[in-house]
Design a protein around this motif. Structure first.
Motif: not given
Ligand code: SAH
Length: 238
Positions: A159-160, A163-166, A182-183, A185-186, A188
């Motif tokens: 993931g990026w 971690k809070d970035r969507k 992780p993708w 989760r990230q 929207k």
């Protein structure tokens, strides 16, 4: 660094511009993608993203070798990613596999407003190979895309890093055998992930995954057969 800083001499650039117009006309004639995507294609100089020895093939609709096993995808494939993702100004996009930086530049053309100053760059792209990271980053800098594109070195299957970035869209330019958690989760809620999925030996299909709820439920659609290099890293094929 002042930009744009072209590598390709002016006379060759002019010759290539004609080939580019022809290829755009061909894409229009087969109704490949919408006009907005064609306009973005016309704005990005693909010849500046390929290796110098392949410059003259920049507007042949074919993938071209980069370094290691990576390739810059065929122009039609790059445009289809933009079309399937329905990229619009204001969207935030994560691209997996920077490679040459060409796909990231196309994405930036579609989601960024060039007159706007961004505190947070709308396009994030990540590359696992140090050599390709340097190549892609340099191309994006030379061509003035660094204001809009955040390039990082690392394993993008994790993931990026923030971690809070969507993201509204995640575009994956290497083929995996499963969707890295992780993708999802990230993304929207309502966001889209486009990814080539390995579905048997030597057979890949491009899938469109939509996140439909906060609890990470997804809906998967199969789009078309494709051919990409394998995704590396923790959730990759190797
Ligand atoms: N989008 C690129 C094409 C990239 S080819 C372009 O426009 O030129 C696929 C790229 O994915 C390769 O550069 C490869 O090194 C990279 N890659 C593979 N696995 C990765 C991973 N886990 N994280 C980040 N990059 C990865």
């Amino acid at each position: 660094m002042s930009c744009p800083k072209y590598r390709v001499p002016k006379d060759l650039r002019e010759k290539l511009a004609k080939e580019k117009t022809k290829l755009a006309e061909f894409f229009r004639s087969i109704n490949l993608v919408s006009e907005r995507v064609i306009k973005a294609f016309l704005r990005v100089p693909r010849e500046e993203f390929v290796r110098p020895e392949y410059v003259r093939y920049a507007y042949v609709d074919s993938p071209l070798p980069l370094f290691e096993d990576a390739t810059i995808s065929a122009p039609s494939m790059c445009l289809l990613f933009c079309e399937y993702a329905n990229l619009r100004e204001g969207m935030e996009v994560f691209e997996v596999g920077t490679g040459s930086g060409y796909q990231a530049a196309l994405i930036a053309e579609l989601v960024c407003n060039k007159t706007k100053k961004y505190e947070r760059k709308p396009v994030c792209t990540m590359e696992i190979s140090p050599r390709l990271y340097e190549f892609g980053k340099d191309n994006l800098e030379r061509l003035c895309y660094s204001r809009f594109v955040d390039v990082r070195l690392g394993d993008a299957t994790l993931g990026w890093p923030e971690k809070d970035r969507k993201f509204d869209v995640i575009i994956v330019t290497a083929a995996g055998a499963k969707i890295p958690p992780p993708w999802i989760r990230q993304l929207k809620v309502g966001g889209i992930l486009l990814m080539p999925l390995e579905v048997g030996s030597d057979w890949q299909v491009l899938i469109k995954v939509q996140k439909i709820s906060k609890s990470n439920e997804i809906k998967i659609e199969h789009l078309e057969p494709v051919r990409f290099v394998y995704l590396k890293g923790k959730y990759g094929v190797f």
